[in-house]
Design a protein around this motif. Structure first.
Motif, mmCIF file in Angstrom:
data_model
loop_
_atom_site.group_PDB
_atom_site.id
_atom_site.type_symbol
_atom_site.label_atom_id
_atom_site.label_comp_id
_atom_site.label_asym_id
_atom_site.label_seq_id
_atom_site.Cartn_x
_atom_site.Cartn_y
_atom_site.Cartn_z
ATOM 1 N N GLY A 55 0.795 -1.220 0.000
ATOM 2 C CA GLY A 55 0.000 0.000 0.000
ATOM 3 C C GLY A 55 0.826 1.267 0.000
ATOM 4 N N CYS A 56 2.099 1.169 -0.394
ATOM 5 C CA CYS A 56 2.988 2.336 -0.410
ATOM 6 C C CYS A 56 3.036 3.023 -1.763
ATOM 7 C CB CYS A 56 4.406 1.912 -0.028
ATOM 8 S SG CYS A 56 4.542 1.300 1.649
ATOM 9 N N LEU A 57 2.522 2.381 -2.793
ATOM 10 C CA LEU A 57 2.569 2.926 -4.147
ATOM 11 C C LEU A 57 1.207 2.671 -4.792
ATOM 12 C CD1 LEU A 57 5.346 2.435 -6.756
ATOM 13 C CD2 LEU A 57 2.990 1.977 -7.349
ATOM 14 N N THR A 58 0.608 3.752 -5.290
ATOM 15 C CA THR A 58 -0.698 3.646 -5.931
ATOM 16 C C THR A 58 -0.608 4.202 -7.348
ATOM 17 O OG1 THR A 58 -1.747 4.002 -3.793
ATOM 18 C CG2 THR A 58 -3.129 4.295 -5.751
ATOM 19 N N PRO A 59 -0.865 3.374 -8.374
ATOM 20 C CA PRO A 59 -0.890 3.899 -9.745
ATOM 21 C C PRO A 59 -1.960 4.983 -9.871
ATOM 22 C CG PRO A 59 -0.889 1.502 -9.750
ATOM 23 C CD PRO A 59 -1.130 1.938 -8.332
ATOM 24 N N GLU A 73 5.764 13.183 -3.084
ATOM 25 C CA GLU A 73 5.765 12.078 -2.114
ATOM 26 C C GLU A 73 4.712 11.054 -2.526
ATOM 27 O OE1 GLU A 73 5.956 11.621 2.725
ATOM 28 O OE2 GLU A 73 5.103 13.444 1.869
ATOM 29 N N LEU A 74 5.099 9.785 -2.585
ATOM 30 C CA LEU A 74 4.172 8.733 -2.976
ATOM 31 C C LEU A 74 3.011 8.649 -1.999
ATOM 32 C CD1 LEU A 74 6.676 7.960 -4.653
ATOM 33 C CD2 LEU A 74 6.106 5.585 -4.212
ATOM 34 N N LEU A 75 1.807 8.473 -2.556
ATOM 35 C CA LEU A 75 0.617 8.305 -1.733
ATOM 36 C C LEU A 75 0.239 6.836 -1.716
ATOM 37 C CD1 LEU A 75 -1.523 11.342 -2.915
ATOM 38 C CD2 LEU A 75 0.037 11.199 -0.954
ATOM 39 N N GLY A 76 -0.093 6.351 -0.539
ATOM 40 C CA GLY A 76 -0.510 4.966 -0.396
ATOM 41 C C GLY A 76 -1.931 4.766 -0.866
ATOM 42 N N SER A 77 -2.410 3.541 -0.735
ATOM 43 C CA SER A 77 -3.760 3.213 -1.176
ATOM 44 C C SER A 77 -4.825 3.968 -0.384
ATOM 45 C CB SER A 77 -3.993 1.701 -1.080
ATOM 46 O OG SER A 77 -3.698 1.245 0.228
ATOM 47 N N ASP A 78 -4.448 4.483 0.810
ATOM 48 C CA ASP A 78 -5.389 5.258 1.620
ATOM 49 C C ASP A 78 -5.347 6.752 1.290
ATOM 50 O OD1 ASP A 78 -2.928 5.940 2.645
ATOM 51 O OD2 ASP A 78 -3.390 5.362 4.713
ATOM 52 N N GLY A 79 -4.520 7.141 0.299
ATOM 53 C CA GLY A 79 -4.416 8.543 -0.088
ATOM 54 C C GLY A 79 -3.490 9.360 0.789
ATOM 55 N N SER A 111 3.074 7.744 1.933
ATOM 56 C CA SER A 111 3.545 6.400 2.240
ATOM 57 C C SER A 111 4.504 6.401 3.421
ATOM 58 C CB SER A 111 4.265 5.800 1.035
ATOM 59 O OG SER A 111 3.386 5.683 -0.041
ATOM 60 N N PRO A 112 4.479 5.341 4.217
ATOM 61 C CA PRO A 112 5.462 5.231 5.294
ATOM 62 C C PRO A 112 6.867 5.186 4.700
ATOM 63 C CG PRO A 112 3.800 3.484 5.432
ATOM 64 C CD PRO A 112 3.589 4.202 4.140
ATOM 65 N N GLY A 113 7.818 5.799 5.370
ATOM 66 C CA GLY A 113 9.197 5.748 4.909
ATOM 67 C C GLY A 113 9.597 6.904 4.028
#
Length: 115
Positions: free
Chosen positions: A54-58, A72-78, A81-83
Motif C-alpha cells: 500500500g505504499c505505491l498507488t498507480p 511524495e508517494l501516496l498509499g492506497s489510503d491517499g 507512504s510510510p518511509g
C-alpha cells in the motif's frame, strides 16, 4: 555516476560536464528508467511489493504514480507512504500532467540535496 559501498550506506558520485564529481551518501539507489509508466503492470519485485504494502498507488490514468505536490508517494489510503518515498519526472504522472503542461522540475527540487 559512480556508486561505492560505505559500510551500510552507499556513496553516490555524480559528475556533470565541466564540474568536479560531487558525492552524496544514500541508503538505497533505485534506477527508475524505462518507458512503462503503468505501475499496475510493472512486474519487478520492488514495485510489486510497494503496491502490495500500500505504499505505491498507480494514478487513475495509469500514467504514473499518485503523489502529493512535493512528489511524495501516496498509499492506497491517499496518505503519504510510510518511509518518506518520493518520485519526480514522468513517474509523478498526474502531478506533472494535471498541474504543469510543461513540467518545471527545478521548482520542485528546492528541498532535495543538490549534486
Amino acid at each position: 555516476m559512480e556508486i561505492l559501498r560505505a559500510g551500510e550506506n552507499l556513496r553516490v558520485g555524480v559528475t556533470r560536464p565541466g564540474q568536479a564529481r560531487q558525492w552524496q551518501t544514500a541508503r538505497h539507489v533505485i534506477c527508475c528508467t524505462g518507458p512503462l509508466l503503468d505501475y499496475s503492470r510493472i512486474g519487478t519485485p520492488l514495485v510489486q511489493q510497494l503496491r502490495t504494502d500500500g505504499c505505491l498507488t498507480p494514478d487513475p490514468l495509469r500514467l504514473g504514480i499518485m503523489t502529493n505536490t512535493m512528489g511524495e508517494l501516496l498509499g492506497s489510503d491517499g496518505q503519504p507512504s510510510p518511509g518518506s518515498l518520493f518520485t519526480l519526472g514522468p513517474a509523478a504522472g498526474q502531478l506533472t500532467l494535471s498541474r504543469q503542461p510543461c513540467p518545471n522540475y527545478a521548482s520542485r527540487l528546492s528541498g532535495y540535496p543538490r549534486f
